[in-house]
Each structure stands twice: as structure tokens, then as C-alpha cells.
Design a protein around this motif. Structure first.
Motif, short mmCIF file in Angstrom:
data_model
loop_
_atom_site.label_atom_id
_atom_site.label_comp_id
_atom_site.label_asym_id
_atom_site.label_seq_id
_atom_site.Cartn_x
_atom_site.Cartn_y
_atom_site.Cartn_z
N UNK A 139 0.83 -1.20 0.00
CA UNK A 139 0.00 0.00 0.00
C UNK A 139 0.86 1.26 0.00
N UNK A 140 1.91 1.26 0.82
CA UNK A 140 2.80 2.42 0.88
C UNK A 140 3.51 2.61 -0.47
N UNK A 141 4.03 1.54 -1.03
CA UNK A 141 4.76 1.60 -2.31
C UNK A 141 3.85 2.07 -3.44
N UNK A 142 2.62 1.60 -3.43
CA UNK A 142 1.70 1.90 -4.53
C UNK A 142 1.11 3.32 -4.44
N UNK A 143 0.83 3.78 -3.22
CA UNK A 143 0.07 5.02 -3.09
C UNK A 143 0.80 6.16 -2.40
N UNK A 144 1.79 5.89 -1.55
CA UNK A 144 2.46 6.96 -0.81
C UNK A 144 3.78 7.36 -1.44
N UNK A 145 4.69 6.39 -1.58
CA UNK A 145 6.02 6.70 -2.12
C UNK A 145 6.66 5.40 -2.59
N UNK A 146 7.26 5.38 -3.76
CA UNK A 146 7.88 4.14 -4.25
C UNK A 146 8.98 3.65 -3.32
N UNK A 147 9.05 2.33 -3.17
CA UNK A 147 10.05 1.70 -2.31
C UNK A 147 10.97 0.86 -3.20
N UNK A 148 12.27 1.04 -3.08
CA UNK A 148 13.21 0.28 -3.90
C UNK A 148 13.16 -1.20 -3.53
N UNK A 149 13.64 -2.04 -4.44
CA UNK A 149 13.67 -3.47 -4.17
C UNK A 149 14.50 -3.78 -2.92
N UNK A 254 -4.14 11.78 -0.92
CA UNK A 254 -4.28 11.65 0.54
C UNK A 254 -3.02 11.06 1.16
N UNK A 255 -2.48 10.03 0.53
CA UNK A 255 -1.29 9.37 1.06
C UNK A 255 -0.08 10.29 1.00
N UNK A 256 0.04 11.06 -0.07
CA UNK A 256 1.20 11.95 -0.20
C UNK A 256 1.10 13.13 0.76
N UNK A 257 -0.12 13.59 1.05
CA UNK A 257 -0.27 14.64 2.06
C UNK A 257 0.17 14.11 3.42
N UNK A 258 -0.23 12.86 3.72
CA UNK A 258 0.17 12.24 4.99
C UNK A 258 1.68 12.06 5.07
N UNK A 259 2.36 12.00 3.94
CA UNK A 259 3.81 11.88 3.91
C UNK A 259 4.51 13.19 4.26
#
Length: 305
Positions: A139-149, A254-259
Motif C-alpha cells: 500500500x505504501x509503495x503503490x500510493x504513498x512513495x515508491x520503495x526500492x527493491x 491523501x497518502x502523499x499529504x500524509x507523507x
């Protein structure tokens, strides 16, 4: 002002004792992910769907908890249990986890088809731990911020200690481990009215009274969207649960604002202060975080000298 949170009769103080470490550190991927309430909401719903896909877990939760009468409260308490494992002082986390394990020791029964289950069955404990990690991270990777492998692997590895405290003997350490566990268990998965009842409750506006019902419905659709496609098909969660472009854009916003906006009252902020960092630590730039961590380490070294 001190804020102490209550969970299952235990008091969780994320501010004290000063300096006591959590099971993950301020520079961990876990601290980054768990600070975002939008990702936690989406990931938590996805995790429940993955767990309820197995009749043993679905029956255990439905027959031995308040989920039928208070699904929202039950879901929030589960979220608190996850939060204390990431941000709580280790002593508090151990206390809460032991309490959860003691309750699970009393849970056993039969599924409607007559299959026996115990909440402390290792296979079930492994799967519950895996679904939570997969749900929150995806959920975080998809909607808030990409996460590296590399950071995805680090996230799973960070969670292994707490998963073992909950009784998991084979915590996943990578996405490949999750896929392997899913492949093993997925032949057992089945659609069930409880799944759609749960989604209906979470879409109804009751989950967060201050949040518009339409936004809560988008969160539910976002959760369904991150399920592995084969699981969604097996659970028969059809196009009525599709997350359309407007909804996806709204959830990402919404997720990026929460970031970017610090929540000074959150466990993430309190845990930062407990370790000598500003409450805004997790919302500042990586370079500033590195500077503050270096300064905190230097202070700790001087105090020991």
C-alpha cells in the motif's frame, strides 16, 4: 504533554522510558512506512482479506473475537498491536505481544467444513505475519512513495523479530518468500459472504466517522486493488471493487499529504522524541534525518564515556 495509549488493558507510552529502543530504528524502512495512516488503512484491509481467504483464520476470528459485533474496533486494536511492534519501547512491545499470544492460546475450533484449527498453528501465524507485512508495504509503495527493491527486502527483514515474538517460525524475508507462501496456501482460498460483509462495513462510513463515506469507499477499493490478481479472482471480488482513475488519484493525494504533514500526536512522533529526535523527524528530508541521527549517536557516545 504525556500521552499514554491503552491496548488490551496495557498502557503503551511511546514517549517513555527515554532512550529505550524499539524493535526497528528511526532509520528503518518500517518507521517510514508505518507513519502513513493512509497506507496503513489500505494495507490493513488487504491483509484481512488475505487472512479471511483461509477458512481456518476466518472461522477463528469470526467465532472467537468481537469482529462480528465490533469489526472496526477489532481492526483498530489490530493496528495498535502492529504499531507497538514498530515504534513502542521493546519492553512495552513484549508485554502487549505476550498478551495477544495468551489470548490466541485459547482459540481453537472447527471450520464449517469440519476442519480443526488452533490460532497458534504455526502455518496460520506465519500467514498472518506475512499478510500484514505485504499489505502495509504494498500500500505504501503503490500510493504513498515508491520503495526500492532493496528497501522492500529490508522492510521484511526488519519485521522478522516481531513476527517471531508473535509465534511465527518462518517469517517472510522477501517478496519471493511471500509469493512462495501464497502459492502453498492459495488452493485453500475461497469466496465467502464474510469477506463482502467486512468490505461493506469498511465502506459504510462507520470506520472513520470524520472521513467522508466516499473516501472510505476509495480506501476499500484501493485495498482490493493491491491484492494479487489470482487471490482477487478466487475471492470473487469483481469489477464492482475496481479502483478507477479518479479514485486512485484521490487516494494517492491523501497518502502523499500524509507523507508531508507531521502528526505530532502519533506513535511515530512520540517514538522519535523518546530517542532524542524531533517529533517531525520522519517527515523531514533524508539528509536532515541523517544529520540528526549522527548528532544523536554522538550525544549517546559522549554520555557513555
Amino acid at each position: 504533554m504525556k500521552e499514554i495509549r491503552s491496548y488490551l488493558g496495557w498502557k503503551v507510552d511511546y514517549l517513555n522510558p527515554p532512550g529505550e529502543p524499539a524493535f526497528a530504528g528511526p532509520d528503518s524502512v518500517s518507521w517510514r512506512v508505518f507513519k502513513n495512516p493512509v497506507a496503513l488503512a489500505i494495507g490493513g484491509i488487504a491483509a484481512v482479506l488475505l487472512e479471511f481467504a483461509d477458512a481456518r483464520i476466518r472461522s477463528g476470528v469470526w467465532d472467537h473475537s468481537v469482529f462480528k459485533t465490533d469489526p472496526i474496533g477489532r481492526s483498530k486494536r489490530t493496528g495498535v498491536a502492529a504499531m507497538v511492534g514498530v515504534y513502542g519501547p521493546q519492553s512495552a512491545a513484549r508485554r502487549v505481544i505476550q498478551g495477544v499470544t495468551n489470548m490466541h492460546a485459547k482459540v481453537s475450533g472447527e471450520t464449517p467444513s469440519g476442519e480443526t484449527y488452533r490460532a497458534l498453528d504455526v502455518e496460520l501465524l506465519d500467514w498472518v505475519a506475512a499478510t500484514a507485512s505485504f499489505g502495509f508495504l504494498t500500500a505504501y509503495d503503490r500510493f504513498a512513495s515508491p520503495v526500492s527493491d532493496a528497501d522492500k527486502t529490508r522492510f521484511f527483514q526488519e519485521g522478522a523479530v516481531v513476527a517471531r515474538l508473535y509465534g511465527s517460525q518462518n517469517p517472510i524475508l522477501s517478496l519471493a518468500d511471500f509469493d512462495a507462501m501464497l502459492a502453498k496456501l492459495s488452493p485453500r482460498f475461497e469466496p465467502h459472504p464474510i469477506n463482502t460483509e467486512f468490505l461493506g462495513i469498511m465502506s459504510s462510513g462507520r470506520a472513520a466517522p470524520g472521513v467522508p463515506k466516499g473516501l472510505q469507499s476509495m480506501i476499500v477499493h484501493a485495498a482490493v486493488s493491491i491484492l494479487p490478481s489470482a487471490v482477487r479472482t478466487r475471492l470473487e471480488l469483481g469489477p464492482e471493487y475496481d479502483l478507477h482513475a479518479k479514485g486512485a488519484a484521490t487516494v494517492r493525494l491523501m497518502a502523499k499529504i500524509a507523507e508531508t504533514i507531521p502528526d505530532a500526536t502519533s506513535p511515530a512522533a512520540h517514538a522519535s522524541e523518546r530517542l532524542g529526535l524531533p517529533r517531525s523527524f520522519l517527515w523531514i528530508s533524508p539528509d536532515e534525518q541523517a544529520r540528526l541521527l549522527k548528532a544523536a549517536a554522538m550525544r549517546a557516545s559522549l554520555q557513555k564515556a
